[in-house]
Design a protein around this motif. Structure first.
Motif, mmCIF file in Angstrom:
data_model
loop_
_atom_site.group_PDB
_atom_site.id
_atom_site.type_symbol
_atom_site.label_atom_id
_atom_site.label_comp_id
_atom_site.label_asym_id
_atom_site.label_seq_id
_atom_site.Cartn_x
_atom_site.Cartn_y
_atom_site.Cartn_z
ATOM 1 N N VAL A 49 0.835 -1.204 0.000
ATOM 2 C CA VAL A 49 0.000 0.000 0.000
ATOM 3 C C VAL A 49 0.870 1.254 0.000
ATOM 4 C CG1 VAL A 49 -1.665 1.350 1.335
ATOM 5 C CG2 VAL A 49 -1.977 -1.118 1.087
ATOM 6 N N GLN A 50 1.904 1.275 0.831
ATOM 7 C CA GLN A 50 2.775 2.443 0.907
ATOM 8 C C GLN A 50 3.506 2.678 -0.414
ATOM 9 O OE1 GLN A 50 3.015 4.709 3.316
ATOM 10 N NE2 GLN A 50 1.391 3.618 4.376
ATOM 11 N N THR A 51 3.911 1.600 -1.056
ATOM 12 C CA THR A 51 4.603 1.722 -2.338
ATOM 13 C C THR A 51 3.681 2.321 -3.399
ATOM 14 O OG1 THR A 51 6.001 -0.191 -1.842
ATOM 15 C CG2 THR A 51 5.831 0.477 -4.155
ATOM 16 N N THR A 52 2.472 1.815 -3.476
ATOM 17 C CA THR A 52 1.533 2.339 -4.470
ATOM 18 C C THR A 52 1.077 3.758 -4.131
ATOM 19 O OG1 THR A 52 -0.310 1.233 -3.326
ATOM 20 C CG2 THR A 52 0.692 0.075 -5.180
ATOM 21 N N GLY A 56 1.100 6.673 -6.679
ATOM 22 C CA GLY A 56 -0.121 7.442 -6.908
ATOM 23 C C GLY A 56 0.091 8.934 -6.754
ATOM 24 N N SER A 57 0.902 9.317 -5.763
ATOM 25 C CA SER A 57 1.180 10.738 -5.543
ATOM 26 C C SER A 57 1.889 11.350 -6.756
ATOM 27 C CB SER A 57 2.046 10.922 -4.294
ATOM 28 O OG SER A 57 1.362 10.508 -3.138
ATOM 29 N N VAL A 58 2.834 10.597 -7.313
ATOM 30 C CA VAL A 58 3.586 11.092 -8.471
ATOM 31 C C VAL A 58 2.681 11.182 -9.703
ATOM 32 C CG1 VAL A 58 5.486 10.610 -10.055
ATOM 33 C CG2 VAL A 58 5.781 10.212 -7.600
ATOM 34 N N PHE A 60 -0.673 11.187 -9.956
ATOM 35 C CA PHE A 60 -1.762 12.148 -9.849
ATOM 36 C C PHE A 60 -1.252 13.576 -9.683
ATOM 37 C CE2 PHE A 60 -4.438 8.450 -9.227
ATOM 38 C CZ PHE A 60 -5.635 8.842 -9.812
ATOM 39 N N GLY A 61 0.049 13.727 -9.384
ATOM 40 C CA GLY A 61 0.628 15.064 -9.405
ATOM 41 C C GLY A 61 0.579 15.632 -10.818
ATOM 42 N N PHE A 62 0.900 14.794 -11.804
ATOM 43 C CA PHE A 62 0.806 15.209 -13.206
ATOM 44 C C PHE A 62 -0.651 15.440 -13.611
ATOM 45 C CE2 PHE A 62 4.903 12.876 -13.237
ATOM 46 C CZ PHE A 62 5.719 13.892 -13.726
ATOM 47 N N VAL A 63 -1.537 14.572 -13.090
ATOM 48 C CA VAL A 63 -2.958 14.723 -13.392
ATOM 49 C C VAL A 63 -3.484 16.042 -12.838
ATOM 50 C CG1 VAL A 63 -5.265 13.774 -12.978
ATOM 51 C CG2 VAL A 63 -3.356 12.229 -13.452
ATOM 52 N N THR A 64 -3.067 16.385 -11.613
ATOM 53 C CA THR A 64 -3.491 17.640 -10.985
ATOM 54 C C THR A 64 -3.021 18.837 -11.792
ATOM 55 O OG1 THR A 64 -3.441 16.633 -8.782
ATOM 56 C CG2 THR A 64 -3.370 19.035 -8.881
ATOM 57 N N ASP A 65 -1.779 18.784 -12.266
ATOM 58 C CA ASP A 65 -1.264 19.880 -13.085
ATOM 59 C C ASP A 65 -2.064 20.043 -14.368
ATOM 60 O OD1 ASP A 65 0.723 20.464 -11.259
ATOM 61 O OD2 ASP A 65 2.241 19.224 -12.260
ATOM 62 N N ARG A 66 -2.611 18.938 -14.853
ATOM 63 C CA ARG A 66 -3.330 18.974 -16.138
ATOM 64 C C ARG A 66 -4.804 19.366 -15.989
ATOM 65 N NH1 ARG A 66 -2.290 17.355 -21.192
ATOM 66 N NH2 ARG A 66 -3.996 16.701 -22.537
ATOM 67 N N MET A 107 -4.795 7.122 -2.056
ATOM 68 C CA MET A 107 -4.501 7.676 -0.734
ATOM 69 C C MET A 107 -3.577 8.898 -0.820
ATOM 70 S SD MET A 107 -2.747 5.753 2.507
ATOM 71 C CE MET A 107 -3.799 4.317 2.226
ATOM 72 N N GLY A 108 -2.405 8.702 -1.413
ATOM 73 C CA GLY A 108 -1.464 9.807 -1.510
ATOM 74 C C GLY A 108 -1.976 10.925 -2.398
ATOM 75 N N SER A 109 -2.649 10.565 -3.479
ATOM 76 C CA SER A 109 -3.143 11.573 -4.413
ATOM 77 C C SER A 109 -4.252 12.417 -3.804
ATOM 78 C CB SER A 109 -3.644 10.900 -5.691
ATOM 79 O OG SER A 109 -4.581 9.887 -5.396
#
Length: 200
Positions: A49-52, A56-58, A60-66, A107-109
């Motif tokens: 879970v922590q790995t994913t 996910g944070s990375v 969805f970081g690009f998704v958020t920018d878009r 979770m991270g996203s």
């Protein structure tokens, strides 16, 4: 309230973050009591879970920018609905492991996009005090109600699956309120950059 959209977001955040923190808090109990996970399997599960969550944070970081943080949050909330249904339907460990993978991605996203939207809705001159309010009041308080409801429903219904289903109400309220949040077209780009560097 001078900032109605900020108030709506904080209320939405209170509900969906409450559900997310409850999932995190009770996932091990659910895995052990309902699905019979061993301690070794739980360790492997949470490492996964922590790995994913990092991935996910990375991503969805690009998704958020878009597409922007609000749409990203809405997207992750729909993913959380899927996570809850998958967990409820899990009869064995394999599907629950897959559920953990999906939960980690959202979770991270969810947390990263929430901080980004908070930055956009917060006036620059109030950034410090408002983020203290965001983390200290809504962040900490949201860790109380969900676990309490989960415990009460589980005790009364005699089923952790029913208790898990009750979290759909929290996600649903968060999603409904979030749709009413308006984001300014003149987003605080400088504040977003500051948040990325400070880790808020």
């Amino acid at each position: 309230m001078s900032y109605p959209d900020l108030a709506r977001f904080l209320l939405a955040f209170f509900f969906y973050n409450d559900a997310i923190l409850t999932v995190i808090a009770f996932s091990s109990i659910y895995a052990q009591n309902t699905l019979g996970f061993t301690t070794t399997e739980l360790i492997g599960f949470f490492m996964t879970v922590q790995t994913t969550a990092i991935v996910g944070s990375v991503v969805f970081g690009f998704v958020t920018d878009r597409i922007g943080p609000k749409r990203t949050i809405v997207m992750t909330l729909f993913i959380w609905f899927v996570v809850i249904f998958m967990a409820i339907l899990s009869q064995g460990k394999t599907l629950f492991f897959v559920t953990g993978l999906v939960a980690g991605l959202s979770m991270g996203s969810s947390q990263a996009a929430s901080r980004s939207l908070m930055a956009r809705l917060t006036p620059k001159e109030h950034i410090t005090e408002f983020f203290g309010f965001y983390d200290g009041t809504f962040g900490k308080a949201s860790a109380i109600v969900g676990p309490m409801v989960f415990g009460l429903v589980s005790s009364q219904a005699g089923s952790q699956k029913t208790a898990l289903a009750s979290l759909l109400v929290f996600f649903g309220l968060g999603l409904a309120i979030m749709t009413g949040v308006r984001t300014s077209s003149t987003a605080h780009g400088a504040i977003d950059e500051e948040i990325r560097h400070t880790g808020y």
